[in-house]
Design a protein around this motif. Structure first.
Motif: not given
Length: 328
Positions: A117-120, A182-183, A201
């Motif tokens: 969900k969030e860039a990493d 989240e994934y 992402h």
């Protein structure tokens, strides 16, 4: 003179019969497990007329899921199925008299990507611990490969993750977008669409992590292979033509050819997804399913606790057609 006329008439009739036989079209009902750019060579074979060149009229249906695809094959709703090769092992384990046999490999790695969900930019597999992870169907190749990869990184998916596996395959992207996961594992072009829309992402590739495996294979019932040898050979030849064409062709050109199958996806995005698969060697360059890859599949299934019993390569894989086509 009369004898000559009769002779000419006979020759003309034979030539006419021969021409009719050469123009004979064999219809094939083909079921694919899902619609994905992962299967680009199949769509190339359809759009470039490679099946038609072999005298085949292929009717493609998307059956959404391994169970429904195998049901279509075993019930004769489909002549040939494009589906994960693990499904043939499950059927074989049920002592089926007319089990499914793999005869032409299309993809040779896992086709899913880890989407967050969030860039990493500094992602490490350890980051997955204690995360809310939307998994794939139990016993399916995406989930088994996912578990295999996680265990290679010392992560037990059933102990170290908050793993959810009760979402139908077709509904997983929507569930990830609307839920608090989240994934997730996603195929292309869905993964790229999510990234373009800011919904996720791409941070890792399960295909790169898991090595070669007969991930998606064309299979048919043993009886069909016995009764329709020339048809299966023609089908395999068309697929091989497409595989070679994909290998030699620019990703953007491939995207333009297969675009009709992905009308809601931008052609540039399709090209990027195709290039990603090409770079990691996901598209098989020949239909030959080799024994080493089959054994890797069995190891992955065994690691996931899903290998139901012995699955002999010599019983479940027929390489005769692929070998003959390659030699041509």
């Amino acid at each position: 003179m009369r004898k000559l006329s009769c002779f000419i008439l006979l020759i003309s009739s034979l030539l006419l019969i021969s021409a009719c036989n050469q123009n004979k079209v064999t219809k094939i009902d083909l079921a694919e497990v899902t619609r994905s750019i992962f299967y680009a060579p199949q769509y190339v074979a359809l759009e470039k007329g490679f099946f038609e060149e072999e005298g085949l009229e292929v009717d493609l249906q998307t059956t959404w899921g391994g169970d429904t695809t195998m049901t279509a094959l075993l019930s004769d709703s489909a002549d040939i199925a494009l589906v994960g090769s693990e499904t043939s092992i499950y059927v074989y384990a049920q002592d089926s008299r007319d089990y499914a046999v793999n005869f032409a490999q299309l993809t040779q790695t896992d086709g899913t990507f880890l989407v967050a969900k969030e860039a990493d930019e500094d992602f490490n597999w350890e980051d997955l611990r204690d995360s809310n992870f939307l998994g794939q169907r139990v016993g399916g190749m995406p989930q088994m490969v996912g578990e295999y990869v996680l265990k290679q990184h010392d992560i037990n998916p059933h102990e170290d993750l908050d793993l959810v596996q009760n979402i139908d395959f077709a509904n997983i992207p929507g569930a990830f977008a609307s839920g608090d996961y989240e994934y997730v594992q996603l195929f292309e072009p869905t993964a790229s669409i999510f990234e373009a829309n800011g919904q996720g992402h791409i941070i890792a590739s399960f295909g790169e992590e898991s090595g070669q495996v007969p991930y998606t294979v064309f299979m048919a019932k043993e009886s069909f292979l016995d009764e329709e040898e020339e048809t299966v050979k023609a089908f395999t030849r068309a697929i091989y033509k497409a595989q070679q064409w994909v290998q030699e062709t620019d990703s953007l050109e491939i995207a333009k050819v297969v675009e009709p199958y992905f009308e809601d996806t931008d052609v540039e995005m399709l090209a990027n997804a195709i290039e990603r698969y090409k770079q990691q060697g996901s598209y098989a360059t020949s239909p030959l399913l080799e024994e080493a890859a089959w054994e890797n599949l069995k190891s992955i299934m065994d690691e996931a606790g899903e290998l139901p019993g012995d699955a002999p390569y010599e019983d479940l894989v027929n390489t005769d057609y692929a070998e003959q086509i390659i030699e041509e």
